[in-house]
Design an enzyme around this catalytic site. Structure first.
Site, PDB file in Angstrom:
ATOM      1  N   TYR A  62       8.039   7.458  -9.784  1.00 23.83           N
ATOM      2  CA  TYR A  62       7.825   7.523  -7.663  1.00 23.83           C
ATOM      3  C   TYR A  62       6.918   8.793  -8.693  1.00 23.83           C
ATOM      4  O   TYR A  62       5.656   9.729  -8.816  1.00 23.83           O
ATOM      5  CB  TYR A  62       8.839   7.731  -7.109  1.00 23.83           C
ATOM      6  CG  TYR A  62       7.934   8.224  -5.843  1.00 23.83           C
ATOM      7  CD1 TYR A  62       7.161   7.517  -4.782  1.00 23.83           C
ATOM      8  CD2 TYR A  62       8.047   9.669  -5.239  1.00 23.83           C
ATOM      9  CE1 TYR A  62       6.142   7.935  -3.697  1.00 23.83           C
ATOM     10  CE2 TYR A  62       7.242  10.370  -4.523  1.00 23.83           C
ATOM     11  CZ  TYR A  62       6.935   9.578  -3.774  1.00 23.83           C
ATOM     12  OH  TYR A  62       5.820   9.949  -2.313  1.00 23.83           O
ATOM     13  N   SER A  91       2.637  14.473  -3.869  1.00 25.34           N
ATOM     14  CA  SER A  91       4.072  14.768  -2.981  1.00 25.34           C
ATOM     15  C   SER A  91       4.843  15.936  -3.501  1.00 25.34           C
ATOM     16  O   SER A  91       4.290  16.478  -4.448  1.00 25.34           O
ATOM     17  CB  SER A  91       4.488  13.377  -3.028  1.00 25.34           C
ATOM     18  OG  SER A  91       6.246  13.836  -2.918  1.00 25.34           O
TER      19      SER A  91
HETATM   20  P1  NAD Z   1       3.952   3.954   4.167  1.00 27.05           P
HETATM   21  O1  NAD Z   1       4.217   3.433   3.894  1.00 27.05           O
HETATM   22  O2  NAD Z   1       3.409   4.736   5.816  1.00 27.05           O
HETATM   23  O3  NAD Z   1       2.217   4.020   4.319  1.00 27.05           O
HETATM   24  C1  NAD Z   1       1.386   3.144   2.696  1.00 27.05           C
HETATM   25  C2  NAD Z   1       0.193   2.357   3.035  1.00 27.05           C
HETATM   26  O4  NAD Z   1       0.105   2.024   1.681  1.00 27.05           O
HETATM   27  C3  NAD Z   1       1.071   1.253   3.818  1.00 27.05           C
HETATM   28  O5  NAD Z   1       0.158   0.387   4.938  1.00 27.05           O
HETATM   29  C4  NAD Z   1       0.894  -0.012   2.267  1.00 27.05           C
HETATM   30  O6  NAD Z   1       0.484  -1.043   3.122  1.00 27.05           O
HETATM   31  C5  NAD Z   1       0.348   0.809   1.571  1.00 27.05           C
HETATM   32  N1  NAD Z   1       0.644  -0.282   0.175  1.00 27.05           N
HETATM   33  C6  NAD Z   1       1.385  -0.620  -0.853  1.00 27.05           C
HETATM   34  N2  NAD Z   1       1.059  -1.063  -1.704  1.00 27.05           N
HETATM   35  C7  NAD Z   1      -0.133  -1.460  -1.648  1.00 27.05           C
HETATM   36  C8  NAD Z   1      -0.886  -2.023  -2.134  1.00 27.05           C
HETATM   37  N3  NAD Z   1      -0.440  -2.201  -3.360  1.00 27.05           N
HETATM   38  N4  NAD Z   1      -2.275  -2.396  -2.240  1.00 27.05           N
HETATM   39  C9  NAD Z   1      -2.509  -1.849  -1.017  1.00 27.05           C
HETATM   40  N5  NAD Z   1      -1.993  -1.104   0.138  1.00 27.05           N
HETATM   41  C10 NAD Z   1      -0.638  -0.725  -0.579  1.00 27.05           C
HETATM   42  O7  NAD Z   1       3.635   5.543   3.417  1.00 27.05           O
HETATM   43  P2  NAD Z   1       3.169   6.569   3.450  1.00 27.05           P
HETATM   44  O8  NAD Z   1       4.849   8.197   4.409  1.00 27.05           O
HETATM   45  O9  NAD Z   1       2.327   7.383   4.528  1.00 27.05           O
HETATM   46  O10 NAD Z   1       2.611   7.705   2.607  1.00 27.05           O
HETATM   47  C11 NAD Z   1       1.253   7.353   2.233  1.00 27.05           C
HETATM   48  C12 NAD Z   1       1.314   8.901   0.160  1.00 27.05           C
HETATM   49  O11 NAD Z   1       2.173   9.583   0.694  1.00 27.05           O
HETATM   50  C13 NAD Z   1       2.458   7.843  -0.301  1.00 27.05           C
HETATM   51  O12 NAD Z   1       1.662   8.214  -1.890  1.00 27.05           O
HETATM   52  C14 NAD Z   1       3.504   8.789  -0.869  1.00 27.05           C
HETATM   53  O13 NAD Z   1       3.993   8.835  -1.764  1.00 27.05           O
HETATM   54  C15 NAD Z   1       3.096   9.951  -0.465  1.00 27.05           C
HETATM   55  N6  NAD Z   1       3.457  10.504   0.148  1.00 27.05           N
HETATM   56  C16 NAD Z   1       4.212  10.336   1.469  1.00 27.05           C
HETATM   57  C17 NAD Z   1       5.378  11.201   2.583  1.00 27.05           C
HETATM   58  C18 NAD Z   1       6.295  11.026   3.002  1.00 27.05           C
HETATM   59  O14 NAD Z   1       7.145  11.507   3.452  1.00 27.05           O
HETATM   60  N7  NAD Z   1       6.075   9.858   3.684  1.00 27.05           N
HETATM   61  C19 NAD Z   1       5.869  12.600   1.240  1.00 27.05           C
HETATM   62  C20 NAD Z   1       5.234  13.353   0.579  1.00 27.05           C
HETATM   63  C21 NAD Z   1       4.595  12.161  -0.417  1.00 27.05           C
END
Ligand code: NAD
Length: 257
Positions: A152, A139
Site C-alpha cells: 500500500y 493517503s
Molecule cells: P472502500 O473499501 O470503502 O471502497 C473501495 C472501493 O473500491 C470498493 O467499492 C471496492 O469494491 C472498489 N475496488 C477495490 N478493488 C477494485 C478493483 N480491482 N476494481 C474495481 N473496484 C475496486 O475504501 P475507501 O476507504 O473508501 O478508500 C478509497 C480510497 O481512499 C483508497 O484508494 C484508499 O487507499 C484511500 N484512502 C482511504 C483511507 C481510509 O482511511 N479509508 C485513508 C487514506 C486513503
C-alpha cells in the site's frame, strides 16, 4: 483592478462528466454524490456490481462493473470525462517476509497501473476541451510509511509521482492533477483494517483505533468520507486552477511530525 474571481463561488460542473473508481463505497461514494450534486454526470466504476448500480441510481449516473486489475476491461470505460477521481484501493497488512507477492502485484495493478491507464485514456478529451481535473486519492501513506503495509505504501508513493508528472504535462492544457492525502477515514476499508491490525499487533480491536490508527494524528477522531469528498470537489471548483502537482493532507496533523 477588479479580479475576475468571486471568492464565495462554489463548483458548478453542469455539462461535465466525471469518473470515480471505487465509486460504490466509502470515499468514492461520497465523491460521486458530491460531484453529482455539483452537476456532473458521474460514471461509477466498481468491482462490486450491486454497489456501483446503487450509487449510479442514487446520483443519476452510470454504473460500470469493472475489475481495475483487468487491463483490457479498462478499454470499455468512457474516455470522454472531464474529471477523473482515481480512488479505488485495497489494503493488505503483513510483515514483508510473509507478504504474498501476488497480493503485492495486485495492489500495484489496481492502485498504480489502472490510474496511469485511466489518466492516459482520458487526457486527450480533457486536452481537447482545454479543461480537466485529475484527483488522486492518495493517503498520508503517500507521504509517510507504516510497518506491515509495504504494498500500500509503495503504491501510494508511486501515485504521488504519477500525479506530479500529470500536473506538469497537463498544465499547458488546463488540466490539473493533485493528490488528496487523508489519514484514517471511517469506511469499510478501515473497518477491515481494524481487525487485521489487531491480529498483526496482537492487541484488542478497540485499542487499534486509539493507540495505532490515531497515534500519529493530533486530532483524535476518524475522518468522515464527506470531508474527503468536499476537498475533491473543491479541487474541481472555480478557485483551484493554479493548484496542481500538490498533495493536500487531511490527516489531523499526522504529517506535521
Ligand atoms: P472502500 O473499501 O470503502 O471502497 C473501495 C472501493 O473500491 C470498493 O467499492 C471496492 O469494491 C472498489 N475496488 C477495490 N478493488 C477494485 C478493483 N480491482 N476494481 C474495481 N473496484 C475496486 O475504501 P475507501 O476507504 O473508501 O478508500 C478509497 C480510497 O481512499 C483508497 O484508494 C484508499 O487507499 C484511500 N484512502 C482511504 C483511507 C481510509 O482511511 N479509508 C485513508 C487514506 C486513503
Amino acid at each position: 483592478m477588479t479580479s475576475r474571481f468571486d471568492a464565495s463561488a462554489t463548483a458548478d460542473l453542469s455539462g461535465r462528466a466525471a469518473m470515480v473508481t471505487g465509486g460504490g463505497s466509502g470515499i468514492g461514494k461520497a465523491c460521486a454524490r458530491a460531484l453529482a450534486a455539483a452537476g456532473t454526470l458521474v460514471h461509477v466504476v466498481d468491482l462490486d456490481a450491486d454497489a456501483a448500480k446503487a450509487v449510479a441510481e442514487e446520483t443519476g449516473g452510470r454504473a460500470h462493473v469493472v475489475d481495475l486489475a483487468d487491463t483490457e476491461a479498462l478499454e470499455m470505460l468512457p474516455a470522454e470525462v472531464d474529471v477523473l477521481v482515481n480512488n479505488a484501493g485495497l489494503q493488505h497488512v503483513a510483515p514483508i517476509e510473509d507478504f504474498p507477492p501476488e497480493r503485492f502485484a495486485l495492489i500495484q495493478q489496481v492502485m498504480v497501473t489502472a490510474p496511469f491507464l485511466l489518466v492516459r485514456r482520458t487526457l486527450p478529451h480533457m486536452y481537447a476541451r482545454g479543461w480537466g481535473r485529475i484527483v488522486n486519492l492518495s493517503s498520508v501513506h503517500g507521504l509517510r510509511a507504516s510497518p506491515y503495509k509495504s504494498a500500500y505504501v509503495t503504491a501510494k508513493h508511486a501515485l504521488e509521482g504519477l500525479s506530479k508528472v500529470t500536473a506538469l504535462e497537463g498544465a499547458a492544457h488546463g488540466v490539473t492533477s493533485n493528490c488528496v492525502n487523508p489519514g484514517y477515514v471511517r469506511t469499510p476499508l478501515v473497518e477491515g483494517q481494524i481487525a487485521s491490525q489487531a491480529e498483526a499487533h496482537g492487541i484488542p480491536e478497540e485499542k487499534v483505533v486509539s493507540d495505532v490508527m490515531l497515534e500519529r494524528s493530533a486530532i483524535k477522531r476518524l475522518i468522515e468520507p464527506e470531508e474527503v469528498a468536499a476537498m475533491a470537489l473543491w479541487l474541481c471548483g472555480p478557485h483551484t486552477s493554479h493548484l496542481t502537482g500538490a498533495s493536500l493532507p487531511l490527516d489531523g496533523g499526522w504529517s506535521a511530525h
